[in-house]
Design a protein around this motif. Structure first.
Motif, PDB file in Angstrom:
ATOM      1  N   TYR A 217      26.730  55.711  12.703  1.00 27.37           N
ATOM      2  CA  TYR A 217      28.001  54.992  12.662  1.00 27.37           C
ATOM      3  C   TYR A 217      27.869  53.555  13.138  1.00 27.37           C
ATOM      4  CZ  TYR A 217      29.839  59.744  12.286  1.00 27.37           C
ATOM      5  OH  TYR A 217      30.091  61.033  11.889  1.00 27.37           O
ATOM      6  N   LEU A 218      26.716  53.206  13.688  1.00 22.30           N
ATOM      7  CA  LEU A 218      26.547  51.852  14.232  1.00 22.30           C
ATOM      8  C   LEU A 218      25.870  50.956  13.204  1.00 22.30           C
ATOM      9  CD1 LEU A 218      25.389  52.569  17.902  1.00 22.30           C
ATOM     10  CD2 LEU A 218      27.679  52.122  17.027  1.00 22.30           C
ATOM     11  N   SER A 219      26.497  49.826  12.948  1.00 26.36           N
ATOM     12  CA  SER A 219      25.893  48.831  12.068  1.00 26.36           C
ATOM     13  C   SER A 219      25.070  47.866  12.916  1.00 26.36           C
ATOM     14  CB  SER A 219      26.973  48.071  11.295  1.00 26.36           C
ATOM     15  OG  SER A 219      27.900  47.474  12.200  1.00 26.36           O
ATOM     16  N   LYS A 220      24.166  47.160  12.288  1.00 31.37           N
ATOM     17  CA  LYS A 220      23.301  46.243  13.023  1.00 31.37           C
ATOM     18  C   LYS A 220      24.084  45.015  13.457  1.00 31.37           C
ATOM     19  CE  LYS A 220      18.957  43.652  12.667  1.00 31.37           C
ATOM     20  NZ  LYS A 220      18.513  44.118  13.998  1.00 31.37           N
ATOM     21  N   ASN A 221      23.981  44.667  14.744  1.00 34.93           N
ATOM     22  CA  ASN A 221      24.636  43.477  15.283  1.00 34.93           C
ATOM     23  C   ASN A 221      23.605  42.631  16.005  1.00 34.93           C
ATOM     24  OD1 ASN A 221      27.765  43.716  15.070  1.00 34.93           O
ATOM     25  ND2 ASN A 221      27.065  45.766  15.623  1.00 34.93           N
ATOM     26  N   ASP A 222      23.635  41.320  15.776  1.00 37.80           N
ATOM     27  CA  ASP A 222      22.760  40.421  16.508  1.00 37.80           C
ATOM     28  C   ASP A 222      23.210  40.335  17.955  1.00 37.80           C
ATOM     29  OD1 ASP A 222      21.260  39.848  14.258  1.00 37.80           O
ATOM     30  OD2 ASP A 222      22.535  38.143  13.695  1.00 37.80           O
ATOM     31  N   ALA A 223      22.259  40.268  18.861  1.00 38.46           N
ATOM     32  CA  ALA A 223      22.582  40.133  20.282  1.00 38.46           C
ATOM     33  C   ALA A 223      23.274  38.794  20.522  1.00 38.46           C
ATOM     34  CB  ALA A 223      21.306  40.224  21.111  1.00 38.46           C
ATOM     35  N   LEU A 224      24.207  38.774  21.452  1.00 36.75           N
ATOM     36  CA  LEU A 224      24.902  37.537  21.789  1.00 36.75           C
ATOM     37  C   LEU A 224      23.972  36.627  22.582  1.00 36.75           C
ATOM     38  CD1 LEU A 224      28.410  38.958  22.768  1.00 36.75           C
ATOM     39  CD2 LEU A 224      27.662  38.024  20.585  1.00 36.75           C
ATOM     40  N   LYS A 225      23.943  35.362  22.207  1.00 38.99           N
ATOM     41  CA  LYS A 225      23.009  34.426  22.814  1.00 38.99           C
ATOM     42  C   LYS A 225      23.383  34.065  24.236  1.00 38.99           C
ATOM     43  CE  LYS A 225      20.929  29.876  21.952  1.00 38.99           C
ATOM     44  NZ  LYS A 225      20.871  28.723  21.025  1.00 38.99           N
ATOM     45  N   TYR A 226      24.697  33.931  24.503  1.00 43.72           N
ATOM     46  CA  TYR A 226      25.126  33.416  25.789  1.00 43.72           C
ATOM     47  C   TYR A 226      25.705  34.494  26.711  1.00 43.72           C
ATOM     48  CZ  TYR A 226      24.577  29.097  23.210  1.00 43.72           C
ATOM     49  OH  TYR A 226      24.067  28.077  22.450  1.00 43.72           O
ATOM     50  N   GLN A 227      25.581  35.749  26.315  1.00 47.19           N
ATOM     51  CA  GLN A 227      26.107  36.835  27.134  1.00 47.19           C
ATOM     52  C   GLN A 227      24.968  37.749  27.564  1.00 47.19           C
ATOM     53  OE1 GLN A 227      29.342  36.797  27.908  1.00 47.19           O
ATOM     54  NE2 GLN A 227      29.613  34.990  26.603  1.00 47.19           N
ATOM     55  N   LYS A 228      25.134  38.391  28.704  1.00 46.12           N
ATOM     56  CA  LYS A 228      24.169  39.389  29.157  1.00 46.12           C
ATOM     57  C   LYS A 228      24.439  40.690  28.410  1.00 46.12           C
ATOM     58  CE  LYS A 228      23.530  37.584  33.855  1.00 46.12           C
ATOM     59  NZ  LYS A 228      23.606  37.912  35.298  1.00 46.12           N
ATOM     60  N   THR A 229      23.543  41.022  27.499  1.00 44.09           N
ATOM     61  CA  THR A 229      23.758  42.243  26.718  1.00 44.09           C
ATOM     62  C   THR A 229      22.724  43.305  27.035  1.00 44.09           C
ATOM     63  OG1 THR A 229      22.419  41.327  24.933  1.00 44.09           O
ATOM     64  CG2 THR A 229      24.794  40.969  24.813  1.00 44.09           C
TER      65      THR A 229
END
Length: 617
Positions: free
Chosen positions: A492-504
């Motif tokens: 159910y999860l689509s691919k998402n790019d990691a956020l550049k300015y957030q701690k993920t």
């Protein structure tokens, strides 16, 4: 000559004997010895019938030649009892599936349609409850579209906000479709309303707030590897004797579209049950609308029950529908008789088919919102089928700080107006909102099951001008989230790019065992400023078998909803699993609603299998 006279005397005596009536009385109960209201008691192959009252009692005059009595109530097994010589016949009806149309095929209706209305035939001395008509696919029922909630990635959108929903119309409406041999339309299935139809045994509030919160988590029954978070809210219960005085205005649709037996006739019986619950300090007014709106009962004390019931008995259907004009008159009466710190409410009973007057939904919403601010709430009771306008009714009820129920039979009326009298009519907390912040350390993604029409923007959680749901005395609210744990894989999860300015990265987040923080906002019924409280929830999961009956049954209802909707998130859901889990969580089930649920699931399974077989053929 003498022989002719003797023969005439014989026929006269025989006719006299046949015309003699016997009065038979009794009580009808369920298998738990609870009285059943609205059971139709009839003499087969005649027009003679009556119905049981709120205590399950009946009285019927039967001809001397009658041999049997038939006892019918939807969802319960029909009984046909030999009359014998006794004048008292008590009957127990058990849970079971019946074909109401077939069970009543030997009866004739004692109402005939004349120019859009029903006229009582003088040859019918007693009340007759005709079976509900079958829904035809070509008829025009309207439902708001539901765009199912998808999974949200917690590292990118950790906060979710929604309004509580205590409406239960979707469940009884779905039941109506299934009992009529049809699968319900997809958009008629609002899963949160199906879950919240049932009572749950949550701990009540003990502190300063009128709402208590409980949570549990287990493995998702239909999506292996995922988790299921259960949230339960319990409003405090106020004893009926301590409830504030009521100023109620019955606003009743008597247009031609309300003439069917499952509309106005059922409506009148339903409201009589409510009248029986009223106290002397309560006031009732009645407004009707069709081609025009009119007041047929001035404000009357709850002690004058016969006067109120006689006004209801006088209602007949006919004409077009000036819904807007009726609402304006009802609100005027409610305002003129306003009770400070009381329960001021308009109760609208309709099939939702507004077509004359203020027919613009926007104009009606603005009127209802304006009156809501003045302390007059709106509750709506929906009736009927075929031209039923669920979309219209649901929207108006949401705007009116009230609840919305669908009355498909007299038992549902009893549930709303007798068993849950306080919750239906008396608000404990208004504009109740829930906001959850998930911790990405433990939660990779989440999905709220249902509540699509109750979603709020996150900033609206703090906006006291934003309307939300109400909770009545003793009400429960249940919400379920499906969760993808951090590190788990899910289709159910689509691919998402990691956020550049957030701690993920989960390793960058504080090492805490808190899975989420849950916040509640609510207003007291007579205040405009909200109160906030919150609670952290730890990342603790238990096997399904070790969880409460609350979670097990709510999850069964949710899974059933996913199947009815054909949800893309149903995973390995099955009717068999729904039935098996529900049976482990019946609890006391004194009114039989949970056992009835299992019967509905079996009906849906049968209908679904027939559909698949037909498609293959």
């Amino acid at each position: 000559m003498k022989s002719k006279i003797a023969l005439l005397l014989f026929f006269a005596l025989t006719a006299f004997t046949l015309l003699q009536n016997r009065k038979i009385t009794g009580v009808v109960t369920d298998e738990y010895q609870k009285p059943l209201a609205g059971v139709m008691v009839s003499v087969p192959n005649t027009m003679i019938s009556t119905t049981t009252d709120s205590l399950g009692r009946y009285t019927i005059q039967v001809p001397a030649y009658a041999l049997k009595l038939t006892f019918v109530l939807p969802h319960l097994t029909t009984q046909q009892i030999d009359i014998g010589k006794s004048n008292t016949i008590n009957v127990t009806l058990k849970t079971g599936r019946i074909n109401l149309t077939e069970a009543l095929a030997d009866h004739q209706t004692v109402h005939r349609k004349v120019s859009g209305s029903y006229v009582k035939m003088e040859s019918a001395p007693q009340t007759f409850m005709a079976p509900m008509q079958r829904y035809q696919p070509g008829e025009t029922e309207n439902y708001n579209p539901i765009n199912e909630n998808g999974f949200q990635v917690a590292s990118q959108m950790p906060v979710t906000t929604f309004s509580v929903d205590v409406d239960r119309a979707a469940y009884s409406n779905t039941r109506r479709f299934l009992n009529n041999g049809q699968m319900p339309p997809v958009d008629a299935v609002r899963i949160e309303e199906m879950i919240n139809y049932f009572d749950y045994d949550y701990a009540g509030p003990s502190g300063e707030h009128p709402i208590a919160v409980s949570t549990e988590m287990t493995d998702s029954p239909w999506n292996p590897g995922l988790k299921l978070l259960h949230i339960g809210l319990q409003a405090k219960t106020v004893p009926t004797k301590n409830l504030p005085a009521s100023n109620l205005v019955f606003l009743i649709d008597v247009s031609g579209s309300m003439s069917d037996q499952n509309k106005l006739p059922l409506l009148k019986q339903a409201f009589k049950l409510l009248v029986d619950q009223l106290r002397p300090q309560d006031k009732i007014s009645i407004v009707v609308y069709a081609g025009a709106a009119g007041e047929i009962l001035k404000p009357t004390s709850g002690s004058e029950k016969m006067t109120i019931k006689e006004a209801l008995d006088g209602l007949e259907a006919g004409g077009s529908t000036a819904g807007g004009a009726g609402i304006e008159l009802a609100y005027k009466l409610a305002k003129d008789n306003f009770i400070k710190n009381g329960n001021n409410r308009v109760i609208l009973a309709t099939d939702g088919d507004f077509n004359v007057g203020i027919s613009s939904e926007g104009a009606l919403q603005r009127l209802i919102e304006e009156k809501r601010k003045e302390g007059i709430f709106l509750s709506i009771m929906g009736f009927g089928m075929g031209n039923y306008k669920d979309s219209h009714i649901e929207t108006l009820a949401d705007k009116g700080n009230g609840n919305y129920a669908y009355i498909d039979n007299i038992q549902e009326a009893r549930k709303e107006f007798v068993q849950e009298f306080g919750g239906t009519l008396f608000t404990i907390a208004k504009d109740v909102k829930i906001q959850i912040e998930f911790n990405p350390r433990h939660v990779q993604a989440y999905r709220l099951i249902g509540y699509e029409n109750r979603a709020l923007k996150n900033e609206e959680f703090h906006d006291d001008k934003k309307d939300a749901g109400e909770m009545g005395s003793g009400h429960t609210v249940t919400a379920l989230y499906e969760i993808v744990p951090t590190g788990a894989k899910s289709p159910y999860l689509s691919k998402n790019d990691a956020l550049k300015y957030q701690k993920t990265d989960a390793s960058d987040i504080g090492k805490t065992d808190e899975m989420l923080t849950l916040k509640i906002r609510y207003k007291k019924p007579d205040e405009d400023q909200s109160v906030l409280f919150d609670m952290p929830v730890k990342n603790i999961s238990r096997p399904m078998a070790a969880c409460s009956e609350n979670l097990r049954f709510a999850s069964a209802v949710a899974e059933f909803g996913l199947l009815l909707r054909g949800s893309e998130f149903k995973g390995k859901a099955s009717y068999r699993d729904v039935i098996a889990r529900a049976k482990t969580a019946f609890g006391k089930d004194e009114e039989g609603y949970r056992s009835e649920f299992v019967q509905l699931v079996k009906t849906a399974e049968t209908l679904d299998n027939r559909k698949e077989t037909a498609q293959k053929d």
